[in-house]
Design a protein around this motif. Structure first.
Motif, short mmCIF file in Angstrom:
data_model
loop_
_atom_site.label_atom_id
_atom_site.label_comp_id
_atom_site.label_asym_id
_atom_site.label_seq_id
_atom_site.Cartn_x
_atom_site.Cartn_y
_atom_site.Cartn_z
N LEU A 150 -65.22 62.51 26.01
CA LEU A 150 -65.55 61.22 25.41
C LEU A 150 -67.04 60.95 25.56
N PRO A 151 -67.78 60.82 24.44
CA PRO A 151 -69.21 60.52 24.53
C PRO A 151 -69.45 59.12 25.07
N ARG A 152 -70.63 58.89 25.60
CA ARG A 152 -70.96 57.58 26.16
C ARG A 152 -70.89 56.48 25.11
N SER A 153 -71.25 56.79 23.87
CA SER A 153 -71.21 55.79 22.81
C SER A 153 -69.80 55.29 22.56
N LEU A 154 -68.82 56.21 22.61
CA LEU A 154 -67.43 55.80 22.40
C LEU A 154 -66.95 54.94 23.57
N ILE A 155 -67.27 55.35 24.79
CA ILE A 155 -66.86 54.58 25.96
C ILE A 155 -67.46 53.18 25.90
N ALA A 156 -68.73 53.09 25.50
CA ALA A 156 -69.39 51.78 25.41
C ALA A 156 -68.70 50.88 24.41
N SER A 157 -68.33 51.42 23.25
CA SER A 157 -67.70 50.59 22.22
C SER A 157 -66.27 50.21 22.58
N GLN A 158 -65.54 51.12 23.23
CA GLN A 158 -64.14 50.87 23.52
C GLN A 158 -63.92 50.01 24.77
N VAL A 159 -64.75 50.19 25.78
CA VAL A 159 -64.56 49.49 27.05
C VAL A 159 -65.42 48.24 27.15
N VAL A 182 -65.20 51.47 5.26
CA VAL A 182 -64.23 51.21 6.32
C VAL A 182 -64.06 52.44 7.20
N LYS A 183 -63.97 53.60 6.58
CA LYS A 183 -63.80 54.83 7.37
C LYS A 183 -64.99 55.05 8.29
N GLN A 184 -66.20 54.90 7.77
CA GLN A 184 -67.38 55.11 8.60
C GLN A 184 -67.44 54.11 9.74
N GLY A 185 -67.17 52.83 9.46
CA GLY A 185 -67.22 51.82 10.50
C GLY A 185 -66.20 52.07 11.60
N LEU A 186 -64.99 52.44 11.23
CA LEU A 186 -63.96 52.71 12.23
C LEU A 186 -64.29 53.96 13.03
N SER A 187 -64.83 54.97 12.36
CA SER A 187 -65.20 56.20 13.07
C SER A 187 -66.30 55.92 14.08
N GLU A 188 -67.28 55.11 13.70
CA GLU A 188 -68.36 54.76 14.61
C GLU A 188 -67.86 53.91 15.77
N ALA A 189 -66.74 53.21 15.56
CA ALA A 189 -66.14 52.40 16.63
C ALA A 189 -65.27 53.24 17.55
N GLY A 190 -65.16 54.55 17.25
CA GLY A 190 -64.44 55.44 18.16
C GLY A 190 -63.05 55.85 17.72
#
Length: 226
Positions: free
Chosen positions: A169-178, A16-24
């Motif tokens: 904010l890295p591009r990967s985080l922006i992609a997952s969040q937006v 759960v921690k890894q998945g949430l971290s990867e989701a930003g």
């Protein structure tokens, strides 16, 4: 957004921690009820994911202590106990949602985002930096008193940058969040969106707020954009 996961099963907690971290999300993990309660009471979290069957102190007791302390962050019970009575007890004890193991991570992530949106509704109605104001309730943006029209994605991108202003904010985080998608290095959708947003927010105004940090991502702060 900061999330606390209280889970004693090592594999489940790490997953759960890894998945949430990867989701930003910034995610902390506690392995028992006492440590989980201590962190929940002494740190500022936007959400707590709480197992029921915990060593040292069970989830019911942890939740009751959190609510008695006046902490109003959403709490999601994540547990193998699937009896109706347990779900009712959890909700009546002050939990905001209840997810039974085993679960699909996509469902957990959807529930997390729903709870966080509810939490946002209790926050201030606007976000402000310099002379830029984002009105969350009316979905309006102004700079120096001038109305700026944004698309839905541009609004979501600006909201993310404002909520985490000063943070690269890295591009990967922006992609997952937006965009709710995995980042593909071959696409320039993030660069195009930031360029368009910057044209609306920064062109003709001082100071420049949106800055590109080469090789890392983007940051919104009071300073000269490059």
């Amino acid at each position: 957004m900061r999330i606390l996961v209280v889970e004693d099963e090592a594999k489940a907690g790490d997953y759960v921690k890894q998945g949430l971290s990867e989701a930003g999300f910034t995610t902390d993990l506690a392995r028992d009820g006492i440590d989980g309660l201590h962190q929940a009471l002494n740190e500022d979290y936007d959400l707590v994911i709480l197992d029921v069957m915990l060593p040292a102190m069970d989830g019911w007791t942890v939740l009751q202590a959190i609510r008695r302390a006046g902490k109003e962050m959403p709490v999601l019970f994540l547990t193998a106990r699937d009896e109706v009575e347990d779900r009712v007890k959890g909700l009546e004890s002050g939990a905001d949602d209840y997810l039974v193991k085993p679960f699909a991570f996509s469902e957990l992530l959807a529930r997390v985002r729903t709870l966080l949106r509810r939490g946002k509704a209790r926050e201030a109605d606007s976000l402000v930096v310099a002379d830029l104001e984002l009105d969350l309730r009316r979905r309006r943006v102004t700079r120096a008193g001038t109305r700026i029209d944004l698309t839905a994605k541009e609004f979501a991108l600006l909201e993310l940058l404002l909520r985490r202003r000063g943070e690269i904010l890295p591009r990967s985080l922006i992609a997952s969040q937006v965009w709710d998608m995995n980042f593909d290095s071959d696409t320039n959708v993030i660069e195009v969106a930031v360029r368009r947003l910057r044209a609306k927010i920064d062109d003709g105004f001082e100071p420049k707020l949106i800055r590109t940090v080469r090789g890392m991502g983007y940051v919104l702060e009071e300073g000269e954009a490059q």
